[in-house]
Design an enzyme around this catalytic site. Structure first.
Site, PDB file in Angstrom:
ATOM      1  N   ASP A 121       0.713  -1.220   0.011  1.00 44.97           N
ATOM      2  CA  ASP A 121      -0.049  -0.028   0.071  1.00 44.97           C
ATOM      3  C   ASP A 121       0.876   1.198   0.068  1.00 44.97           C
ATOM      4  O   ASP A 121       1.581   1.633   1.015  1.00 44.97           O
ATOM      5  CB  ASP A 121      -0.900  -0.034   1.316  1.00 44.97           C
ATOM      6  CG  ASP A 121      -1.652   1.135   1.414  1.00 44.97           C
ATOM      7  OD1 ASP A 121      -2.029   1.909   0.285  1.00 44.97           O
ATOM      8  OD2 ASP A 121      -2.174   1.480   2.647  1.00 44.97           O
ATOM      9  N   SER A 124       0.000   4.374   3.003  1.00 45.36           N
ATOM     10  CA  SER A 124       0.261   3.999   4.197  1.00 45.36           C
ATOM     11  C   SER A 124       1.637   3.499   4.509  1.00 45.36           C
ATOM     12  O   SER A 124       2.308   3.235   3.428  1.00 45.36           O
ATOM     13  CB  SER A 124      -0.708   3.288   4.956  1.00 45.36           C
ATOM     14  OG  SER A 124      -0.397   1.723   4.471  1.00 45.36           O
ATOM     15  N   ASN A 126       2.598   1.725   7.452  1.00 45.95           N
ATOM     16  CA  ASN A 126       3.289   0.652   8.586  1.00 45.95           C
ATOM     17  C   ASN A 126       3.032  -0.751   8.083  1.00 45.95           C
ATOM     18  O   ASN A 126       2.330  -1.060   7.068  1.00 45.95           O
ATOM     19  CB  ASN A 126       2.390   0.818   9.742  1.00 45.95           C
ATOM     20  CG  ASN A 126       2.672   2.019  10.712  1.00 45.95           C
ATOM     21  OD1 ASN A 126       2.203   3.265  10.470  1.00 45.95           O
ATOM     22  ND2 ASN A 126       3.306   1.939  11.421  1.00 45.95           N
ATOM     23  N   TRP A 128       1.677  -4.433   9.147  1.00 47.23           N
ATOM     24  CA  TRP A 128       1.189  -5.158  10.398  1.00 47.23           C
ATOM     25  C   TRP A 128       0.374  -6.352   9.886  1.00 47.23           C
ATOM     26  O   TRP A 128       0.137  -6.550   9.048  1.00 47.23           O
ATOM     27  CB  TRP A 128       0.297  -4.436  11.015  1.00 47.23           C
ATOM     28  CG  TRP A 128      -1.230  -3.745  10.302  1.00 47.23           C
ATOM     29  CD1 TRP A 128      -1.146  -2.877   9.745  1.00 47.23           C
ATOM     30  CD2 TRP A 128      -2.367  -4.601  10.037  1.00 47.23           C
ATOM     31  NE1 TRP A 128      -2.529  -2.756   8.792  1.00 47.23           N
ATOM     32  CE2 TRP A 128      -3.244  -3.742   9.325  1.00 47.23           C
ATOM     33  CE3 TRP A 128      -2.634  -6.284  10.549  1.00 47.23           C
ATOM     34  CZ2 TRP A 128      -4.237  -4.374   8.616  1.00 47.23           C
ATOM     35  CZ3 TRP A 128      -3.975  -6.388  10.036  1.00 47.23           C
ATOM     36  CH2 TRP A 128      -4.780  -5.783   9.137  1.00 47.23           C
ATOM     37  N   TYR A 164      -9.075   3.056  10.654  1.00 51.95           N
ATOM     38  CA  TYR A 164      -9.480   3.185   9.309  1.00 51.95           C
ATOM     39  C   TYR A 164     -10.869   3.755   8.944  1.00 51.95           C
ATOM     40  O   TYR A 164     -11.621   3.788  10.223  1.00 51.95           O
ATOM     41  CB  TYR A 164      -9.315   1.720   8.870  1.00 51.95           C
ATOM     42  CG  TYR A 164      -7.989   1.217   8.595  1.00 51.95           C
ATOM     43  CD1 TYR A 164      -6.793   2.012   8.321  1.00 51.95           C
ATOM     44  CD2 TYR A 164      -7.871   0.045   9.210  1.00 51.95           C
ATOM     45  CE1 TYR A 164      -5.672   1.320   8.298  1.00 51.95           C
ATOM     46  CE2 TYR A 164      -6.499  -0.579   9.433  1.00 51.95           C
ATOM     47  CZ  TYR A 164      -5.358  -0.037   8.659  1.00 51.95           C
ATOM     48  OH  TYR A 164      -4.294  -0.680   8.882  1.00 51.95           O
ATOM     49  N   ASP A 302      -1.990   5.879  -5.224  1.00 46.95           N
ATOM     50  CA  ASP A 302      -2.287   5.021  -4.085  1.00 46.95           C
ATOM     51  C   ASP A 302      -2.824   3.438  -4.585  1.00 46.95           C
ATOM     52  O   ASP A 302      -3.932   3.380  -4.958  1.00 46.95           O
ATOM     53  CB  ASP A 302      -3.564   5.908  -3.308  1.00 46.95           C
ATOM     54  CG  ASP A 302      -3.574   4.963  -2.103  1.00 46.95           C
ATOM     55  OD1 ASP A 302      -2.949   3.993  -1.715  1.00 46.95           O
ATOM     56  OD2 ASP A 302      -4.689   5.426  -1.423  1.00 46.95           O
ATOM     57  N   THR A 305      -6.010   1.850  -2.825  1.00 49.77           N
ATOM     58  CA  THR A 305      -7.142   2.349  -3.173  1.00 49.77           C
ATOM     59  C   THR A 305      -7.654   1.697  -4.616  1.00 49.77           C
ATOM     60  O   THR A 305      -6.887   2.102  -5.693  1.00 49.77           O
ATOM     61  CB  THR A 305      -7.387   3.843  -3.128  1.00 49.77           C
ATOM     62  OG1 THR A 305      -7.087   4.523  -2.064  1.00 49.77           O
ATOM     63  CG2 THR A 305      -8.838   4.369  -3.724  1.00 49.77           C
TER      64      THR A 305
END
Length: 411
Positions: A121, A124, A126, A128, A164, A302, A305
């Site tokens: 992505d 963003s 991070n 996880w 989110y 992005d 998206t």
């Protein structure tokens, strides 16, 4: 690097200290440094052999989005009433909506590596994944990281959480070896979720790997690609996306652009801000008339998206020009039989023009068709719809985005 008062080398706590889960013991990773030296030597060798030999390809799968899965299970109408309105925070806070994400690939975390399907992505920063200590239904439906099974895992007591549009994930931070396309990224911080919202249960991928800039990172954790850069694992600090219309065939390339996936030259566009991959957009035209972004505007590129978002007035104007009839849900409905008659939508960016033909911006939903233009706020989002048409290169050496005409059905 933003680790607060905690030292990676000196921390003596256990994961139990962080999450209060009995029966876990954190393990040290001293002496596990040969991989870093080996990858530096490999990167130097690849730079001598040439760029084409230096490219690393990570296959991506195009699966069903969470929204499609929920629609098939008959729970979408009930769930969408719970969605938060993103308001105006999208430009400064990583409020993400992963309901339509379809592309994901595999990474490894730990020693030996535990495999996870992640969405790569660019919106963003991070990384996880679910942990074995998460009992949310969403976690139980996905692969879960077990710290006890990794000899290189390092625990922290730092809480982790991201909110989110569609919910949130919370847990704690940990550090471990992350394997991406054969690259071994040492001491990578990532979130181990303990709680996940309902919508993650319907995602076909396990977690998220963010590729935006460090300024976007929660808890000031160094993003994966920034660690790749700091550890000199690539001769060129670039990555590129080729997104196919088919289930298979999509690729994330590390180290540069692969000419197999595009034709013509790459048009380079400087970033206007270094948080998202954000650029200045000049205008949007239909049949030669400017219909949106009249006095220039900001857009982010992005991969997280699926569709194409913009200010409500501009999006409504575009949908009107292409013949879309907006229904009560905000979807612009068009006739599937008339797609071949609909006009191109042309984006002007940094003096270049990028044309989306009707087959690219119309999608079939059930038995009908609708456009991919959706209202959000003042920030434009060029999502997967745009990237499928234009092979997209993200260049951290120059902080530019490059677009080239994608080769459909590339080998």
């Amino acid at each position: 690097m933003g680790y607060g008062s905690w030292s990676r080398r000196g921390y003596k706590g256990t994961f139990r200290d962080a999450i209060k889960a009995p029966g876990f013991q954190a393990l040290d990773c001293s002496g596990e440094r040969t991989g870093k030296r080996r990858m530096k030597l490999l990167a130097a060798l690849l730079s001598v052999l040439g760029l084409s030999d230096a490219l690393i390809s990570i296959p991506l799968v195009r699966g069903k989005s969470a929204q499609q899965v929920m629609q098939e299970k008959g729970v979408w109408n009930r769930y969408k009433k719970l969605l938060k309105s993103p308001g105006s925070s999208m430009a400064t806070v990583p409020m993400r909506n992963y309901l339509d994400v379809q592309y994901y690939g595999v990474i490894g975390i730990g020693s030996p590596p535990q495999s996870f399907k992640v969405a790569f992505d660019t919106g963003s920063a991070n990384l996880w994944v679910p942990s074995v200590f998460c009992k949310s239904p969403a976690c139980l439906e996905h692969a879960q990281f077990s710290p006890n099974k990794s000899r290189t895992f390092m625990a922290t007591a730092t809480p982790f959480g991201i909110e989110y549009v569609t919910g949130s994930v919370t847990g704690v931070l940990g550090y471990d070896l992350v394997t991406v396309g054969g690259l071994h990224v040492e001491d990578q911080g990532f979130g181990l979720t303990q709680m996940e919202s309902t919508f993650e249960e319907y995602m076909q991928f396990d977690g998220i790997m963010g590729l935006a800039f460090p300024s976007m990172s929660e808890d000031e954790v160094t993003p994966v690609f920034d660690n790749i850069m700091q550890q000199n694992l690539l001769p060129n600090n670039q990555f590129a996306f080729y997104l196919s219309n088919s289930t298979a065939g999509s690729v994330l390339t590390l180290g540069g652009a692969d000419p197999v996936y595009y034709t013509g030259s790459i048009n380079w566009i400087p970033l206007s801000q270094e948080n998202y991959w954000q650029i200045n957009m000049g205008s949007v035209t239909v049949n030669g008339s400017t219909v949106a972004c009249v006095d220039s505007c900001q857009a982010i590129v992005d991969t997280g998206t699926a569709l194409l978002y913009g200010p409500t007035a501009d999006i409504n104007n575009i949908n009107g020009w292409v013949g879309g009839d907006v229904d009560k849900n905000g979807d612009a409905i068009v006739s599937c039989a008339n797609v071949h008659l609909m006009p191109d939508v042309v984006f002007s960016i940094y003096g270049y023009t990028f044309t989306l033909p009707a087959p690219a911006y119309v999608r079939q939903v059930g038995s009908g068709c609708q456009t991919v233009f959706k209202p959000l706020n003042d920030l434009w989002i060029l999502g997967d719809v745009f990237i499928r048409e234009f092979y997209t290169v993200f260049n951290r050496d120059t902080n530019m985005v490059g677009f080239a005409k994608a080769v459909h059905n590339a080998p």
